[in-house]
Write a protein that holds these residues in place. Structure first.
Motif, short mmCIF file in Angstrom:
data_model
loop_
_atom_site.label_atom_id
_atom_site.label_comp_id
_atom_site.label_asym_id
_atom_site.label_seq_id
_atom_site.Cartn_x
_atom_site.Cartn_y
_atom_site.Cartn_z
N MET A 112 0.83 -1.18 0.00
CA MET A 112 0.00 0.00 0.00
C MET A 112 0.88 1.24 0.00
N ALA A 113 0.50 2.20 -0.81
CA ALA A 113 1.27 3.44 -0.91
C ALA A 113 1.04 4.31 0.32
N ALA A 114 2.07 5.02 0.72
CA ALA A 114 1.97 5.92 1.86
C ALA A 114 1.11 7.13 1.49
N LYS A 115 0.33 7.60 2.44
CA LYS A 115 -0.50 8.78 2.20
C LYS A 115 0.37 10.03 2.17
N ILE A 116 0.18 10.81 1.15
CA ILE A 116 0.91 12.06 1.00
C ILE A 116 0.05 13.18 1.58
N THR A 117 0.67 13.99 2.42
CA THR A 117 -0.05 15.14 2.98
C THR A 117 0.61 16.41 2.47
N TYR A 118 -0.18 17.46 2.37
CA TYR A 118 0.35 18.74 1.91
C TYR A 118 -0.50 19.87 2.47
N THR A 119 0.16 21.01 2.61
CA THR A 119 -0.51 22.24 3.00
C THR A 119 0.01 23.34 2.09
N ILE A 120 -0.88 23.89 1.29
CA ILE A 120 -0.50 25.02 0.44
C ILE A 120 -0.55 26.27 1.31
N GLN A 121 0.63 26.84 1.57
CA GLN A 121 0.72 28.04 2.39
C GLN A 121 0.29 29.28 1.60
N GLU A 122 0.66 29.30 0.29
CA GLU A 122 0.33 30.45 -0.53
C GLU A 122 0.32 30.05 -2.00
N GLU A 123 -0.70 30.51 -2.72
CA GLU A 123 -0.73 30.36 -4.18
C GLU A 123 -0.04 31.60 -4.75
N LEU A 124 1.12 31.39 -5.40
CA LEU A 124 1.93 32.51 -5.86
C LEU A 124 1.58 32.98 -7.26
N GLY A 125 1.00 32.09 -8.08
CA GLY A 125 0.62 32.51 -9.42
C GLY A 125 0.23 31.35 -10.31
N ASP A 126 -0.63 31.64 -11.28
CA ASP A 126 -1.07 30.66 -12.26
C ASP A 126 -0.29 30.85 -13.55
N LEU A 127 0.22 29.74 -14.10
CA LEU A 127 0.91 29.81 -15.38
C LEU A 127 -0.04 29.56 -16.54
N SER A 128 -1.01 28.66 -16.32
CA SER A 128 -1.98 28.36 -17.37
C SER A 128 -3.17 27.65 -16.74
N GLU A 129 -4.26 27.57 -17.53
CA GLU A 129 -5.44 26.84 -17.10
C GLU A 129 -5.95 26.00 -18.25
N ALA A 130 -6.18 24.71 -17.99
CA ALA A 130 -6.69 23.79 -19.00
C ALA A 130 -8.21 23.93 -19.10
N SER A 131 -8.77 23.40 -20.17
CA SER A 131 -10.21 23.50 -20.39
C SER A 131 -11.02 22.80 -19.30
N ASN A 132 -10.40 21.85 -18.59
CA ASN A 132 -11.11 21.14 -17.52
C ASN A 132 -11.01 21.86 -16.18
N GLY A 133 -10.39 23.05 -16.15
CA GLY A 133 -10.31 23.84 -14.94
C GLY A 133 -9.03 23.64 -14.13
N TRP A 134 -8.22 22.65 -14.50
CA TRP A 134 -6.96 22.43 -13.79
C TRP A 134 -6.02 23.58 -14.11
N LYS A 135 -5.30 24.06 -13.08
CA LYS A 135 -4.37 25.18 -13.26
C LYS A 135 -2.94 24.73 -12.95
#
Length: 77
Positions: A1-24
């Motif tokens: 079983m794969a280990a669970k990855i945890t993350y905390t986004i402290q700050e969104e610094l900028g968007d480079l692009s956005e796909a048609s499905n909404g992913w940035k």
């Protein structure tokens, strides 16, 4: 079983692009697995619950990248 990855986004610094499905493709300042924050470049879904593989850079690495980018003659490419 794969280990669970945890993350905390402290700050969104900028968007480079956005796909048609909404992913940035974003530069964020993120902590992974309760470690110190680093600069992170990857694509995220709109609510940041799913992501693609990405690239994590320390402050020193992103400053070096900034120097490299500032010295590129983009008209050459």
């Amino acid at each position: 079983m794969a280990a669970k990855i945890t993350y905390t986004i402290q700050e969104e610094l900028g968007d480079l692009s956005e796909a048609s499905n909404g992913w940035k493709k974003q530069l964020t300042y993120t902590s992974w697995n309760n470690r110190g924050e680093n600069f992170d470049l990857r694509s995220w879904n709109p609510d940041h619950t799913a992501m693609t593989k990405g690239l994590t850079l320390t402050k020193e690495e992103i400053l070096k990248l900034k120097d490299i980018l500032n010295n590129i003659d983009f008209d050459k490419y």
